[in-house]
Structure formats: structure tokens, C-alpha cells
Design an enzyme around this catalytic site. Structure first.
Site, PDB file in Angstrom:
ATOM      1  N   TYR A 143       0.496  -0.933  -0.336  1.00 21.50           N
ATOM      2  CA  TYR A 143      -0.372   0.246   0.045  1.00 21.50           C
ATOM      3  C   TYR A 143       0.878   1.274   0.359  1.00 21.50           C
ATOM      4  CZ  TYR A 143      -4.063  -3.059   0.858  1.00 21.50           C
ATOM      5  OH  TYR A 143      -4.788  -4.439   1.153  1.00 21.50           O
ATOM      6  N   ASP A 171      -2.381 -17.751   1.574  1.00 22.60           N
ATOM      7  CA  ASP A 171      -3.694 -18.606   0.653  1.00 22.60           C
ATOM      8  C   ASP A 171      -3.832 -19.713   1.707  1.00 22.60           C
ATOM      9  OD1 ASP A 171      -1.925 -20.198  -0.199  1.00 22.60           O
ATOM     10  OD2 ASP A 171      -2.561 -19.700  -1.942  1.00 22.60           O
ATOM     11  N   LYS A 185       3.744 -15.349   1.811  1.00 19.70           N
ATOM     12  CA  LYS A 185       3.657 -16.323   0.819  1.00 19.70           C
ATOM     13  C   LYS A 185       5.156 -16.475   0.193  1.00 19.70           C
ATOM     14  CE  LYS A 185       0.922 -16.811  -2.759  1.00 19.70           C
ATOM     15  NZ  LYS A 185       0.009 -18.343  -2.923  1.00 19.70           N
ATOM     16  N   ASP A 222     -10.717  -8.926   7.294  1.00 20.61           N
ATOM     17  CA  ASP A 222     -12.210  -9.179   7.171  1.00 20.61           C
ATOM     18  C   ASP A 222     -13.376 -10.081   6.530  1.00 20.61           C
ATOM     19  OD1 ASP A 222     -12.154  -6.498   6.632  1.00 20.61           O
ATOM     20  OD2 ASP A 222     -12.927  -6.075   4.809  1.00 20.61           O
ATOM     21  N   ASP A 229      -5.483  -7.035   5.459  1.00 15.46           N
ATOM     22  CA  ASP A 229      -6.447  -6.975   5.414  1.00 15.46           C
ATOM     23  C   ASP A 229      -7.627  -7.609   4.725  1.00 15.46           C
ATOM     24  OD1 ASP A 229      -8.695  -4.569   4.464  1.00 15.46           O
ATOM     25  OD2 ASP A 229      -7.567  -3.723   3.039  1.00 15.46           O
TER      26      ASP A 229
HETATM   27 MG    MG Z   1     -10.749  -3.891   4.881  1.00 22.93          MG
END
Ligand code: MG
Ligand code: NAI
Length: 363
Positions: free
Chosen positions: A141, A225, A192, A253, A249
Site C-alpha cells: 500500500y 492463501d 507467501k 475481513d 486487510d
Molecule cells: Mg479491509
């Protein structure tokens, strides 16, 4: 002791939820001599309306000086057209950046009374209590270069860059191991390393940090993953999950949805401990936004905000017993069948924001 809190209620249901925390703080000061000193500031759309900024320098200074910041929520359709640099979210991003809040704690707790309304089978989530720790200030980000370039042949190229330095991984790993020691003493690190160089470094630095200072904690590694799959299959196998900004992130969620309504989810964002005092900068906020669709109706669920305050008691003030009692009060009110509208199911008693807050305070 004096405990300095800055309250930033923000927009929409932010102030409605914060009002319940204010009642709680007043009660704790009056009945338990808790010594909270509160100041209030503006953030988000309401700050833009007042002075054209999403947070003022003066309020930013107050945030830097406080022992902890309690943040409600920001945004709403009213401010959809404001310039990008002063959009409501910019206030939150500035707080995170200037306070250097690199560690984002997202607990996923399934209260017994709500297990039946989870999106998963009750036995998968009943008694669930895990903590996702997301690195918040590095990774893809923020890495440079970050741009869209014109390739000149009618094609463009979008570029984001994943960057992690040793110190960034070391400090988030340190927080993970320290949190694990106060819980079930298990950390699972997710990256990963099979396809990403930053993942190779992540795994290596987490393992080295573990070996050097935290070998009493159980450490496992998982590909991110596969971690997503395991979170949905059998989340109770985890205690603390530590991962980078992007994976964190998404995984937080995913974990959030194991536990029911958005109105239930607290979070904390912590900075590095001060070298002299050992205290950390910290901001506590519900995961939900300003919910313009229900703002002003007195029906918002205040539990995410109240549970964020419980995290504040635990992590900023080491008031562990008080935090436990507050979390038990939330569970107990739910056991009694009280529900805000977002949680309502057959046979339960519907209450508004203030009545839910009052019931928790009474417990
Ligand atoms: Mg989020
Ligand atoms: P939202 O979280 O505000 O609402 C999503 C849905 O969940 C809505 O139907 C809302 O009524 C419900 N909901 C959320 N919190 C609730 C609560 N405590 N009790 C009962 N119901 C609740 O997300 P949305 O609708 O995507 O965004 C609305 C505004 O909030 C936007 O301006 C967005 O940018 C902003 N936002 C701000 C955040 C923050 O301040 N950290 C985070 C997410 C969104």
C-alpha cells in the site's frame, strides 16, 4: 493516576456510539476513581465543515499528547464531493501516519449468544477468540514506485511495489509474540514465501525474532492463501495470526465475518513503545463506518465502540481486570437476549443504542 483520552467521535453513528463510551468513562471515574481525563476533537466530515481540514493541526497535537485516542467513524454522502486531500478518511490516515501506528489488532470473537447467527456452523465459531495482527504502515500500500505509466503503444502499466525492511517485520513480530504471551501463547505467521521475496524475508525475520527473544511461544508458518482457507474451515486452530498489510486487510475481513454483525467488531492500532516510558501511542476504533443509512435514529449498535474501549483499557492502561469485566458485561447482556436492530432474531428483545449502552454499564 491520570489517564488522558482524546475522543474523536467523527460523523454519522460515530457520535452516537461514542456517547455510550462517554457514559461508561463517567461511571468509571465516579464509582471506581479511574482518573480518566477526556478531551474532544473533530475528525472527518464534521472537521471539514468546521475548518476545511479532515483533522486540524491542533487536534493532531492533542492526539500526539494523549495516552490513547478513541475514534468513532468518519464519512458520509454529504462529503462525497470534497477535494481528495481533505476527504473524511484523510483524517484517519493522517492519525495513523503521524502516530506511526504500525500494528493493527483485529480480534474475532464469537459471543456464545450469537454463535447461531454466524455465517458458519455454530460449532465452528462457538467460543472463537482469535486475534489478527496486521502490519499497517508498510508493504504494497505504501511501497515505491507506485504509479500508472503510459507504455506509448496504447497500453498502460499499473505498478505497486511490496517493500518490507527487517526492522518493520521485527517490530510487528515482537508485538505478535508479546500479545500471544497474554493469550494462548501461539503465533501463526502468514506470507507467501513461495512466490514473493518479501515473503521469504518475512518468514526468516519472524523465525529469527522468535529464536532470539520469544522461544517460549509456539510459532507456526502458513502460506496466506492456505491461511484464508483454514480460517473458514476451522478458525479455532489459531490464537494470534501475524501478517502483512495486504494479506492482513483481507484475512481480517474474512475473520470478521465469522462472528456476525459489523456492529460488534473492535480494533486497536498501536505504535512502538517509547524508549523512556515504555508507553505506546494508540488509537481504538470500531471496524464499521459511519452508517449514514441509520445515523440519527438511535438504533446503531454501540458494542463495537464499547469493545474498542475495552481494548483501550487492556492495551493502553494495563487495566486487564476492568477490560475482562467489560467484555463479560457485553456477553452477559447478549445472553439476556438484548439486541440492537442489526442483531435482531426471533424471541430476542430489541433495544436502541442508549438502552444497550445502559444495560452494559449496569452489568
Ligand atoms: Mg479491509
Ligand atoms: P458502514 O460500516 O458504515 O455500514 C455498512 C452497513 O452496516 C450499513 O448498512 C450500516 O447500517 C451497518 N452498520 C455499520 N455499523 C453498524 C452499527 N454499529 N450498528 C448497526 N448497523 C451498523 O460502511 P459503508 O456503508 O460502506 O460506509 C458508510 C460511510 O462510512 C462511508 O462514507 C465510508 O467511507 C465510511 N467508512 C468509514 C470508516 C471509518 O471511519 N473507519 C470505515 C468504513 C467506512
Amino acid at each position: 493516576a491520570t489517564r488522558k483520552l482524546l475522543l474523536l467521535p467523527g460523523d454519522g453513528i460515530g457520535p452516537e456510539a461514542m456517547a455510550e463510551v462517554k457514559k461508561l468513562i463517567e461511571m468509571m471515574n465516579a464509582d471506581f476513581n479511574a482518573g480518566f481525563e477526556t478531551e474532544e476533537g473533530l475528525v472527518g466530515g464534521c472537521a471539514y465543515d468546521a475548518h476545511g481540514q479532515s483533522i486540524s493541526d491542533a487536534d493532531m497535537d492533542k492526539a500526539m499528547a494523549a495516552d490513547a485516542v478513541l475514534f468513532g467513524a468518519v464519512g458520509g454522502p454529504k462529503w462525497d464531493g470534497v477535494p481528495y486531500e481533505v476527504r473524511p478518511e484523510a483524517g484517519l490516515l493522517r492519525l495513523r501516519k503521524e502516530m506511526e501506528l504500525f500494528a493493527n489488532l483485529r480480534p474475532a470473537i464469537c459471543y456464545p449468544a450469537l454463535a447461531a447467527s454466524s455465517s458458519l456452523k455454530p460449532e465452528v465459531v462457538e467460543g472463537l477468540d482469535i486475534l489478527i495482527l496486521r502490519e499497517l504502515t508498510g508493504g504494497v500500500y505504501f511501497g515505491e514506485p507506485k504509479e500508472i505509466t503510459d507504455l506509448g503503444n496504447g497500453q498502460k502499466r499499473g505498478i505497486d511495489t511490496q517493500v518490507y525492511d527487517t526492522y518493520e517485520i521485527e517490530r510487528i513480530a515482537g508485538v505478535a509474540f508479546e500479545l500471544a504471551r497474554t493469550r494462548s501463547n501461539k503465533v501463526c505467521s502468514m506470507e507467501k514465501h513461495n512466490v514473493m521475496k518479501s515473503g521469504v524475508l518475512w518468514k526468516e525475520v519472524v523465525a529469527n525474532t522468535h529464536k532470539a527473544k520469544y522461544s517460549d511461544v509456539e510459532l507456526t508458518h502458513m502460506l496466506a492463501d492456505a491461511g484464508g482457507m483454514q480460517l473458514v474451515r476451522w478458525p479455532k486452530q489459531f490464537d494470534v495470526i501475524v501478517t502483512d498489510n495486504l494479506f492482513g486487510d483481507m484475512l481480517s475481513d474474512v475473520a470478521a465475518m465469522l462472528t456476525g454483525s459489523l456492529g460488534m467488531l473492535p480494533s486497536a492500532s498501536l505504535g512502538a513503545p517509547d524508549e523512556k516510558t515504555g508507553s505506546r501511542k494508540a488509537l481504538y476504533e470500531p471496524v464499521h463506518g459511519s452508517a449514514p443509512d441509520i445515523a440519527g435514529k438511535g438504533i446503531a449498535n454501540p458494542i463495537a465502540m464499547i469493545a474498542s474501549f475495552a481494548m483501550c483499557l487492556r492495551y493502553s492502561f494495563n487495566m486487564v481486570e476492568e477490560a475482562d469485566r467489560l467484555e463479560k458485561a457485553i456477553a452477559s447482556v447478549l445472553d439476556d437476549g438484548l439486541r440492537t436492530k442489526d442483531l435482531m432474531s426471533k424471541g430476542m428483545t430489541e433495544v436502541g443504542t442508549a438502552a444497550m449502552g445502559d444495560a452494559i454499564i449496569a452489568k
